[in-house]
Write an enzyme that holds these catalytic residues in place. Structure first.
Site, short mmCIF file in Angstrom:
data_model
loop_
_atom_site.label_atom_id
_atom_site.label_comp_id
_atom_site.label_asym_id
_atom_site.label_seq_id
_atom_site.Cartn_x
_atom_site.Cartn_y
_atom_site.Cartn_z
N LYS A 65 1.11 -8.66 3.10
CA LYS A 65 -0.17 -8.82 2.40
C LYS A 65 0.00 -9.06 0.90
CE LYS A 65 -3.18 -8.06 5.82
NZ LYS A 65 -4.01 -9.18 6.32
N GLU A 81 -12.06 -6.53 1.31
CA GLU A 81 -12.38 -5.79 2.53
C GLU A 81 -11.07 -5.24 3.08
OE1 GLU A 81 -11.67 -8.95 2.49
OE2 GLU A 81 -10.17 -9.04 4.07
N SER A 116 6.09 -8.17 10.15
CA SER A 116 5.10 -8.33 9.09
C SER A 116 4.83 -7.06 8.28
CB SER A 116 3.80 -8.84 9.68
OG SER A 116 3.38 -8.00 10.74
#
Lengths: 268, 405
Positions: free
Chosen positions: B94, B116, B387
């Site tokens: 991210k 969000e 990830s």
């Protein structure tokens, strides 16, 4: 052929006053009671009805309309209910339009939605999240069925873009008076007047103002410069907050009557 | 090396029939401004150099590739390579997108970001970037998720962000996005909406992909150096699809490389309790973009279900919808149980606790590895995007495996 909505604005022009447009989501507070609220609005003096197709993800709506939409969705309101509500409203002799986010139309079938809307007496559809760039199929469907396409413009809409959007509108242009979501406000943004002026410079189509109007004075203020005044949350709040439904009908009718005086005030 | 290679974009952010913009008119000018800022930044060597330096000295890039030989024994004995995005600062991919968008926020002269978050990973990453760059940060998080992920709520607060619990609708990620959009409509002049995945209106799907392409660009070179060849298969989990598009994109023109996205099958797609949007959804519009959506006959969004909060989303990025429809990428659903089995194997064979999101990709690798081995292709190489790390999931995993805390 013109729609009932276009005829209304044409008729009011000669009376030199703005139209009062009342909003309620289909199926709120229940399917039948929604009809009664519409009746109370019209009895009180609302000139046209805007019927909401409740949607699970309404990003343009504030807490009051969200709450009403939730109640309606829990009862399972669907396209058939929206069209029946539309037919009821037009049976009272006022023009009616549907306000809906795009996905319910796409899911129902774009051409079929326009056809059913026209068949049930609807004048047009307000599409708050459909951009003109994504409108090709919708444009054709509305043209084939002779109904109005009503897009929302905002204070942030650029000068270049504004005429591109307003030239696509018929019936009226929906001017969102302020940057924000639906709901009652203590004052209507001064930006509304500027926005209406900017819109008028691009089109001869009537301009209606929504977002934040709840009182007679606000309605009168907006009616000074706009062709239509849209009121939603203020009506819905009465239904949400009243002790019992019968009382809320009386209150809705009284509010409609007050607002109706507001949109006529400049003649006095 | 350039972080991203802008390709000839489809008109107005469309991917075939998918993508586009379905938003209130009030947001159009902000989206245009963002698109212009992104395009100019892509072609600005100074911006690219600044982002690369941040990735080197702050994120910890390039992330390494680890061969998972003991794990591979469970995957038919093929070669499994892990792209270690879990080793990035904040623990997942991210950060790639968040640093890029935070720099763009400053480039546009805005001082406030909103974001969000579902599991809290994107919220933590956003709060981190905001702290680093001196931006005000507000994170919208479904009330249900704030309870499930209280540790991440605390992390965001420690980093100086304001966390607003969202009580509307299903009180989860989709409602947090609605509320962030409402904030953006109201405060668009001062605020950038730092969307965390490759969904939403144009330019988000393209821009977020461009910031994550670095995963695939690095991995492609690393696998070539390590094995002398391109991998046979590239796999990643797909919720909104940001880590998957990041690793897939640089391989799209390599026709012999299979791209496989693993969606959250929850309790099984046939039960209706899942988040496998491509596998079990239909075409529709959600949160500003046309893609596959979980919806009912009236076009109302259906709540998704997954053991992984990060995949628990009823939509998917439009480019994935397109890659699926043209047959360039395959998408499969992995159930909660399959994901947790792969999670356990990864922990015990490699000493890596993966995020439960990532465990879906690992379960896919076990499936596909065995299929390849059975068809006589045991020498295949599978590249899996690892990830994120699983520290945030310890409580969920402990509950699942009956470990007392």
């Amino acid at each position: 052929m013109s729609t009932a909505l276009e005829n209304l604005f044409e008729a009011l022009k000669s009376q030199d006053r703005a139209a009062l447009i009342g909003y309620i989501p289909s199926g709120f507070p229940s399917k039948e009671k929604c009809f009664e609220v519409i009746k109370a609005m019209v009895d009180g003096g609302v000139d046209a009805i805007e019927i909401g197709f409740p949607y699970s993800d309404p990003v343009m709506d504030g807490p009051i309309i969200q709450a009403a939409a939730d109640i309606s969705l829990k009862a399972g309101t669907g396209a058939a209910d929206v069209f029946q509500t539309l037919a009821y409203a037009t049976s009272l002799g006022v023009p009616a339009v549907v306000m809906t986010y795009w996905n319910p139309i796409e899911r129902y079938g774009v051409a079929k939605f326009a056809t059913e809307l026209a068949r049930n007496g609807g004048s047009g559809v307000i599409t708050p999240d459909l951009t003109i760039e994504e409108s090709t199929e919708w444009e054709q469907a509305c043209a084939e069925n002779g109904i109005n396409r009503i897009y929302v413009v905002a204070p942030s809409t650029s000068e270049d873009r504004l005429p591109k959007v307003t030239s696509q509108c018929s019936g009226f242009v929906y001017a969102a008076s302020l940057m924000g979501v639906t709901g009652t406000r203590t004052s209507v943004s001064s930006g509304a007047k500027d926005l209406v002026a900017k819109v008028r410079a691009t089109t001869g189509t009537p301009v209606s103002v929504g977002l934040g109007v709840s009182t007679q004075n606000q309605a009168a203020e907006v009616a000074e410069y706009a062709d239509g005044v849209i009121v939603g949350s203020a009506f819905i709040r009465l239904v949400l907050e009243s002790a019992d439904f019968a009382t809320s009908l009386v209150e809705v009718r009284a509010l409609a009557a007050e607002l109706a005086l507001g949109v006529r005030r400049k003649q006095a | 090396m350039s972080i991203s290679t802008p390709q000839a974009e489809q008109i107005l952010g469309h991917f075939g029939p998918f993508g586009g913009r379905f938003v209130p008119e009030a947001l159009i000018s902000a989206l245009d401004e963002l698109e212009a800022a992104h395009l100019s930044a892509q072609h600005d060597p100074a911006f690219q150099a600044q982002l690369m330096e941040l990735h080197r000295s702050y994120t910890g890039r390039p992330s390494i590739v680890t061969e998972a030989a003991r794990f591979a024994e469970h995957a038919g004995g093929v070669q499994i390579l892990l792209k270690r995005e879990d080793l990035n600062h904040t623990g997942s991919h991210k950060i790639n997108n968040v640093l890029g968008q935070a720099l763009l926020t400053k480039r546009m002269g805005k001082k406030r970001i909103i974001a969000e978050t579902g599991a809290g990973q994107h919220g933590v990453a956003s709060a981190t970037a905001a702290a680093l760059m001196g931006l005000e940060c507000v994170v919208y998080m479904g009330e249900e998720d704030t309870k499930r992920q209280s540790l991440n709520v605390a992390r965001m607060k420690l980093l100086g962000a304001e966390v607003i619990p969202v009580t509307q609708g299903s009180k989860t990620l989709k409602d947090a996005i609605n509320e962030a959009m409402r904030d953006w409509v109201t405060n668009v002049e001062t605020t950038h909406y730092l969307l965390g995945t490759v969904a939403g209106p144009h330019p988000f799907p393209t821009m977020v992909r461009d910031f994550h392409r670095i995963i695939g660009v690095e991995a492609r070179a690393q696998v070539l150096e390590l094995t002398g060849n391109l991998p046979d298969v590239v796999m990643a989990c797909v919720g909104g699809g940001s880590n998957a598009i990041g690793i897939f994109h640089p391989f799209i023109d390599d026709a012999d490389v299979r791209l496989i996205g693993l969606e959250a099958g929850g309790r099984g797609v046939e039960t209706g309790l899942h988040a496998a949007t491509i596998t079990g959804g239909t075409k529709g519009v959600l949160h500003g973009t046309r893609s596959y959506v979980l919806q009912d006959a009236n076009g109302q969004t259906i709540e998704s279900h997954s053991i992984s909060a990060g995949l628990d989303y009823p939509g998917v990025g439009p480019e994935h919808a397109y890659l699926h429809d043209i047959g360039r990428a395959e998408y499969r659903a992995i159930t909660d149980d399959q994901a947790m089995a792969a999670f356990a194997i990864m922990c015990r064979t490699e000493g890596i606790i993966p995020a439960i999101e990532t465990a879906h990709a690992l379960a896919g690798a076990i499936q596909v590895g065995n299929e390849l081995a059975q068809s006589g292709k045991k020498d295949s190489v599978i590249l899996v995007n690892l990830s994120g790390r699983g520290d945030k999931d310890v409580q969920t995993a402990a509950e699942y495996f009956g470990i007392e805390l």
